[in-house]
Design an enzyme around this catalytic site. Structure first.
Site, PDB file in Angstrom:
ATOM      1  N   TYR A  95     -11.795   1.645   0.842  1.00 44.60           N
ATOM      2  CA  TYR A  95     -10.775   2.561   1.354  1.00 44.60           C
ATOM      3  C   TYR A  95     -11.110   3.963   0.862  1.00 44.60           C
ATOM      4  CZ  TYR A  95      -6.042   3.975   2.824  1.00 44.60           C
ATOM      5  OH  TYR A  95      -4.964   4.565   3.448  1.00 44.60           O
ATOM      6  N   GLU A 133      -2.924  -2.892   8.350  1.00 42.91           N
ATOM      7  CA  GLU A 133      -2.543  -2.661   6.968  1.00 42.91           C
ATOM      8  C   GLU A 133      -1.030  -2.794   6.877  1.00 42.91           C
ATOM      9  OE1 GLU A 133      -5.526  -2.842   5.073  1.00 42.91           O
ATOM     10  OE2 GLU A 133      -4.518  -1.336   3.846  1.00 42.91           O
ATOM     11  N   ASP A 193       2.270   8.046  -2.733  1.00 42.63           N
ATOM     12  CA  ASP A 193       2.777   8.313  -1.390  1.00 42.63           C
ATOM     13  C   ASP A 193       3.635   9.553  -1.278  1.00 42.63           C
ATOM     14  OD1 ASP A 193       1.803   6.120   0.300  1.00 42.63           O
ATOM     15  OD2 ASP A 193       2.829   4.866  -1.174  1.00 42.63           O
TER      16      ASP A 193
END
Ligand SMILES: Cc1ncc(COP(=O)(O)O)c(C=O)c1O
Lengths: 271, 390
Positions: free
Chosen positions: A176, A51, A62
């Site tokens: 994911y 990734e 994040d």
């Protein structure tokens, strides 16, 4: 070079009765050359797929670790164009699947179609934009199909079964699975709810599922894989090694290599 | 979601998957309670008794004579906490209460929205935390203290550019893991759907009152309505009552900073299409899609994005947006202070500066200017600029 598909990669790993180890790093962190060496270290130490993050100034999904990595890469001059050059370089030494993880504004700004075309030309298998839910992904899906790039989406604990089925209709490569209701960042514990989530999703998904967010230790990796996940994605724990060893790159690479070997070493399915 | 939250092609909900259910829950509650009699009565009660609505539509005779136009000011500056922001924080705060949320979070730049949220947290007795860039915390110590006095906790954000956009990022990051119990009270007509629609809904009261009053006072609609545009909430609040009347010009004043060739916050005038904080709109960004830093003398216009409905109104040509420089805004501030005894917020001073420019070319017209806030908070900055020691 023939590029391995996600399907082939997950099958290859499965045939050995293992789960896939998928390390993440931000392209260009802390600089282009070192970053490339880091990815090479991943490949030499057990990565089954990669990734690669394209850094964005405002990464809302994040935590501090990935934010810092993004800032380092941007300060070192990383751009989307250079990100694709980076992937091209990665393709000189590996054929395992490469997924690009980024934010939608970078795709939109370049031009959606051009972004996917460049992804294909430079050897990326798939794209995941952290802030692009299926509802907004029509244009991206159109370009993905046109150039034969796979579009990856996320699912989380908050995703209902009905919504999960909708996501799975559009998602390809792998799903994911977001392990925690939160942002990226290394964590000490793997929650029981993560294991339940993997079990629920495995009942619905015909494509492989890989689990990320907070997967930071050997027991996290082996637990998610033994709960049925086809792969474990590790980001912040690796980026922390970069952060802590910026002054000694040789040591940084050695430590990352060792950490990858340790994590890959526990991907055997022992159920 | 039930609606797609699009204004033409702009808007939408570009958020991580984890936030989708929270936005769905919020949309559902908003659509339900906006039709709910009890909710609306309670909101009206607080707007009247707590915030001080309705606000006057003031005919500024001295300034009208000076500028050669008939100028009215919608006096949102007279509201409790000194700006229109409280219309929205009351609406969303009450909605959060009806939804059973136990905690409020908000972002703030200079502190206006933070204060308006802190005050509502205190009124409704809901614990409140306000994210604020550490740079802004430093620049706006007084407002930090005011929020704390109302019982809110201010959380300094020290990543990115350490200003408003980073405070918004961190508020979203908080909400990703807290949405079960927490309402994120966004301060302007920006962010993912349903925020732009919802914030406008709660600000529409400005336009409703203005339309009724101007018809009473003038017997006709104004020729132009002028408002400053940061995220765009005071502007959409007042524009909304006139948008269907093609003959009324709608004019947005953006933070022109030091000019479009230098540092500025004029997102529609000089930005490009992009996705920031959950919606497709105009943003200030570099050639590679990295978000740029905005600059304006007024913290409320110092944001590299703008609400998606403004992008739409601009693309349709229904509303026009112009940059108003720091200098022009300061001139607007002085004009209104000296001719009318009203100290406008620096944000609102951009609308006054715009009115001055408009009046020059359109003598004899009737203009309504939305005076979104009062200038008490800005006297420090002005004193510094005028090199006056306080
Ligand atoms: C007095 C005042 N006017 C205008 C604004 C800009 O916000 P908006 O464009 O949402 O009205 C602010 C923001 O802080 C403000 O305090």
């Amino acid at each position: 070079m023939r590029i391995e598909t996600y399907e082939d990669a997950f099958n290859r790993v499965k045939a050995r009765n293992e789960g896939a180890f998928i390390p993440f790093t931000v392209a260009g962190d802390p600089d282009f050359e070192t970053s490339l060496k880091i990815v090479k270290i991943f490949v030499e130490n057990g990565a089954d797929a990669l990734e690669i993050g394209f850094p964005f100034s405002d990464p809302v999904a994040d935590g501090p670790t990935v934010q810092l990595a993004n800032t380092r890469a941007l300060d070192a001059g990383m751009t989307v164009e250079k990100g694709f050059q980076f992937i091209k370089k990665v393709r000189e030494f590996t054929d395992i699947p490469v997924g690009v993880l980024t934010y939608y504004n970078l795709i939109y700004k370049m031009g959606i179609d051009e972004f996917y075309e460049k992804a294909k030309l430079n050897g990326a298998n798939a794209i995941l934009a952290a802030d692009l839910p299926p509802e907004e992904a029509n244009d991206a899906l159109h370009s993905a199909k046109r150039y034969g790039v796979q579009q990856i989406f996320m699912a989380a604990q908050s995703t209902s079964n009905q919504r999960l089925d909708e996501i799975l209709k559009l998602c390809s490569g792998f799903l994911y699975v977001v392990a925690v209701m939160g942002i990226t960042g290394a964590r000490n514990e793997l929650k029981d709810s993560t294991i339940e989530l993997i079990e629920r999703i495995k009942c619905h998904s015909k494509i492989p599922v890989a689990v990320g967010f907070g997967i930071s230790k050997q027991d996290h990796v082996s637990n998610v894989i033994n709960a049925g996940a086809d792969g474990a994605i590790v980001a912040s724990a690796i980026l922390n090694i970069i952060t802590e060893n910026l002054h000694n790159k040789e040591e940084m690479l050695q430590k990352i290599g060792k950490f990858c070997r340790e994590l890959k070493g526990v991907t055997k399915v022992i159920r | 979601m039930i609606l797609d939250g699009k204004f033409g092609k702009y808007g939408g909900a570009f958020v991580p998957e984890l936030l989708i259910p929270a936005l769905e829950e919020l949309e559902k509650a908003f659509l339900k309670y906006r039709e709910d009699k009890k909710f609306n009565e309670e909101l009206e009660y607080y707007l009247r008794e707590f915030a001080g609505r309705p606000t006057p539509l003031y005919h500024a005779e001295n300034l009208s004579e000076k500028l050669g136009c008939k100028i009215y000011f919608k006096r949102e500056d007279l509201l409790h906490t000194g700006a229109h922001k409280i219309n929205n924080t009351l609406g969303q705060g009450l909605l959060a209460k009806y939804m059973g949320k136990l905690r409020l979070i908000a972002e703030t730049g200079a502190g206006q929205h933070g204060i308006a949220t802190a005050v509502i947290g205190s009124l409704l007795q809901i614990p409140t935390e306000v994210y604020m860039g550490s740079e802004d915390v430093e620049r706006q110590k007084l407002n930090v203290f005011r929020m704390e006095l109302s019982g809110a906790k201010v959380i300094p954000v020290s990543n990115g550019s350490r200003t408003l956009k980073d405070a918004i990022n961190d508020a979203f990051r908080d909400w990703v893991s807290s949405a079960d119990t927490t309402h994120y009270l966004i301060g302007s007509t920006m962010g993912p759907h349903p925020y732009p629609t919802m914030v406008k809904h709660f600000q529409k009261v400005i336009g409703r009152e203005t339309r009724e009053d101007i018809l009473k006072k003038e017997g006709k609609l104004p020729d132009a309505v002028i408002a400053c545009v940061g995220g765009g909430s005071n502007a959409l609040g007042i524009f909304s009552a006139f948008v269907d009347d093609e003959e009324v010009e709608l004019i947005g004043a953006e933070g022109g900073g030091e000019g479009l060739k230098a540092k500025h916050g004029a997102t529609i005038s000089a930005g490009t299409e992009g996705v920031l904080h959950g919606s497709l709109s105009f943003v200030l960004q570099d050639d590679h899609g990295q978000i740029a830093e905005a600059h304006s003398i007024s913290a409320g216009l110092d944001y590299p994005g703008v609400g998606p409905e403004h992008a739409f109104l601009s693309s349709e040509g229904r509303a026009k947006y112009y940059p108003v420089t720091n200098e022009e805004a300061i001139r607007g501030f002085k004009l209104l202070s000296q001719y009318e005894g009203i100290l406008p917020a620096l944000e609102s001073s951009h609308a006054v500066g715009m009115a001055e420019k408009y009046a020059k070319e359109n003598k004899g017209k009737t203009i309504v200017v939305n005076l979104s806030g009062r200038g008490d908070k800005d006297v420090d900055i002005l004193a510094k600029l005028m090199e006056v020691k306080l």
